[in-house]
Design a protein around this motif. Sequence first.
Motif, PDB file in Angstrom:
ATOM      1  N   ARG A  66       0.834  -1.198   0.000  1.00  0.00           N
ATOM      2  CA  ARG A  66       0.000   0.000   0.000  1.00  0.00           C
ATOM      3  C   ARG A  66       0.871   1.252   0.000  1.00  0.00           C
ATOM      4  N   GLU A  67       1.937   1.250   0.804  1.00  0.00           N
ATOM      5  CA  GLU A  67       2.847   2.400   0.850  1.00  0.00           C
ATOM      6  C   GLU A  67       3.540   2.607  -0.493  1.00  0.00           C
ATOM      7  N   VAL A  68       3.972   1.516  -1.125  1.00  0.00           N
ATOM      8  CA  VAL A  68       4.644   1.626  -2.425  1.00  0.00           C
ATOM      9  C   VAL A  68       3.690   2.215  -3.460  1.00  0.00           C
ATOM     10  N   ALA A  70       1.140   4.098  -2.917  1.00  0.00           N
ATOM     11  CA  ALA A  70       0.779   5.475  -2.565  1.00  0.00           C
ATOM     12  C   ALA A  70       1.950   6.443  -2.686  1.00  0.00           C
ATOM     13  N   ALA A  71       3.177   5.930  -2.922  1.00  0.00           N
ATOM     14  CA  ALA A  71       4.355   6.806  -3.008  1.00  0.00           C
ATOM     15  C   ALA A  71       4.151   7.845  -4.112  1.00  0.00           C
ATOM     16  N   ARG A  72       4.434   9.099  -3.789  1.00  0.00           N
ATOM     17  CA  ARG A  72       4.198  10.194  -4.728  1.00  0.00           C
ATOM     18  C   ARG A  72       5.331  10.364  -5.726  1.00  0.00           C
ATOM     19  N   ASP A  73       6.515   9.919  -5.336  1.00  0.00           N
ATOM     20  CA  ASP A  73       7.645  10.109  -6.245  1.00  0.00           C
ATOM     21  C   ASP A  73       8.500   8.848  -6.316  1.00  0.00           C
ATOM     22  N   LEU A  74       9.352   8.794  -7.315  1.00  0.00           N
ATOM     23  CA  LEU A  74      10.187   7.623  -7.570  1.00  0.00           C
ATOM     24  C   LEU A  74      11.180   7.347  -6.438  1.00  0.00           C
ATOM     25  N   PRO A  75      11.874   8.368  -5.882  1.00  0.00           N
ATOM     26  CA  PRO A  75      12.817   8.077  -4.784  1.00  0.00           C
ATOM     27  C   PRO A  75      12.138   7.456  -3.557  1.00  0.00           C
ATOM     28  N   THR A  76      10.940   7.919  -3.226  1.00  0.00           N
ATOM     29  CA  THR A  76      10.222   7.346  -2.078  1.00  0.00           C
ATOM     30  C   THR A  76       9.854   5.897  -2.357  1.00  0.00           C
ATOM     31  N   ARG A  77       9.334   5.639  -3.548  1.00  0.00           N
ATOM     32  CA  ARG A  77       8.971   4.269  -3.922  1.00  0.00           C
ATOM     33  C   ARG A  77      10.197   3.362  -3.894  1.00  0.00           C
ATOM     34  N   LYS A  79      12.928   3.735  -2.207  1.00  0.00           N
ATOM     35  CA  LYS A  79      13.386   3.564  -0.823  1.00  0.00           C
ATOM     36  C   LYS A  79      12.592   2.442  -0.143  1.00  0.00           C
ATOM     37  N   LEU A  80      11.275   2.432  -0.344  1.00  0.00           N
ATOM     38  CA  LEU A  80      10.431   1.394   0.254  1.00  0.00           C
ATOM     39  C   LEU A  80      10.782   0.008  -0.304  1.00  0.00           C
ATOM     40  N   ILE A  81      11.002  -0.064  -1.595  1.00  0.00           N
ATOM     41  CA  ILE A  81      11.363  -1.349  -2.218  1.00  0.00           C
ATOM     42  C   ILE A  81      12.737  -1.799  -1.728  1.00  0.00           C
ATOM     43  N   THR A  82      13.677  -0.852  -1.588  1.00  0.00           N
ATOM     44  CA  THR A  82      15.016  -1.187  -1.095  1.00  0.00           C
ATOM     45  C   THR A  82      14.965  -1.709   0.342  1.00  0.00           C
ATOM     46  N   GLU A  83      14.104  -1.111   1.175  1.00  0.00           N
ATOM     47  CA  GLU A  83      13.962  -1.591   2.554  1.00  0.00           C
ATOM     48  C   GLU A  83      13.467  -3.035   2.572  1.00  0.00           C
ATOM     49  N   HIS A  84      12.517  -3.337   1.693  1.00  0.00           N
ATOM     50  CA  HIS A  84      12.029  -4.720   1.620  1.00  0.00           C
ATOM     51  C   HIS A  84      13.121  -5.659   1.110  1.00  0.00           C
ATOM     52  N   LEU A  85      13.876  -5.193   0.141  1.00  0.00           N
ATOM     53  CA  LEU A  85      14.992  -5.995  -0.382  1.00  0.00           C
ATOM     54  C   LEU A  85      15.999  -6.290   0.728  1.00  0.00           C
ATOM     55  N   ASN A  86      16.318  -5.291   1.528  1.00  0.00           N
ATOM     56  CA  ASN A  86      17.260  -5.500   2.637  1.00  0.00           C
ATOM     57  C   ASN A  86      16.717  -6.499   3.656  1.00  0.00           C
ATOM     58  N   ALA A  87      15.420  -6.430   3.926  1.00  0.00           N
ATOM     59  CA  ALA A  87      14.805  -7.386   4.854  1.00  0.00           C
ATOM     60  C   ALA A  87      14.887  -8.804   4.295  1.00  0.00           C
ATOM     61  N   LEU A  88      14.635  -8.953   2.980  1.00  0.00           N
ATOM     62  CA  LEU A  88      14.730 -10.279   2.360  1.00  0.00           C
ATOM     63  C   LEU A  88      16.165 -10.806   2.394  1.00  0.00           C
TER      64      LEU A  88
END
Length: 177
Positions: A66-68, A70-77, A79-88
């Motif tokens: 949902r956050e991804v 709703a992200a308004r810009d590419l850097p925010t999106r 960042k969220l994907i990178t955080e998930h990648l780091n968790a994986l």
Amino acid sequence: MLAIGDFSRLTHLSIRTLRHYHEVGLLEPATIDPSSGYRHYTLDQIPIAQVIRRFRDLDMPVDRVREVLAARDLPTRNKLITEHLNALESKLAQTQASVATLRGLLESEPAPIAVELRKVPATRALAISAVVTRAELIAWLAWRAGRAPGNVRRAASRPHGRTGRYVRDGDLRARAR
């Protein structure tokens, strides 16, 4: 407009999943028939549904998806994907460590057990055996703990029928009464 069943087949999301995504506000139907409650989607919603399915297949939690979205810009999106990648990657490292440990257990020979042979000279020992009641056992334990008056208690009945023996603490000799 597509009925939920048609939309389900096009997006490879089950009807149950689509209903859940609607309930949690992830993928709202374009319209809901007020009389029947039927959900209808548009063709424009197919790409969003496919993105959601892809992220969910990658173990991204619904809230993060949902956050991804709703992200308004590419850097925010990103960042969220990178955080998930780091968790994986962190989970992957833990899983790899567990796998390595299990392989080590399966592949390695067990450590030899140290066995030592000792000779101990014969030692005199005293043993008393008897069939006792619970009350006699409790009385004996109390006596051993030093709570018996005068430190004297009646010993348990002997299996061969003799009873009435008394034992005084510190005195290994039993006296018949």
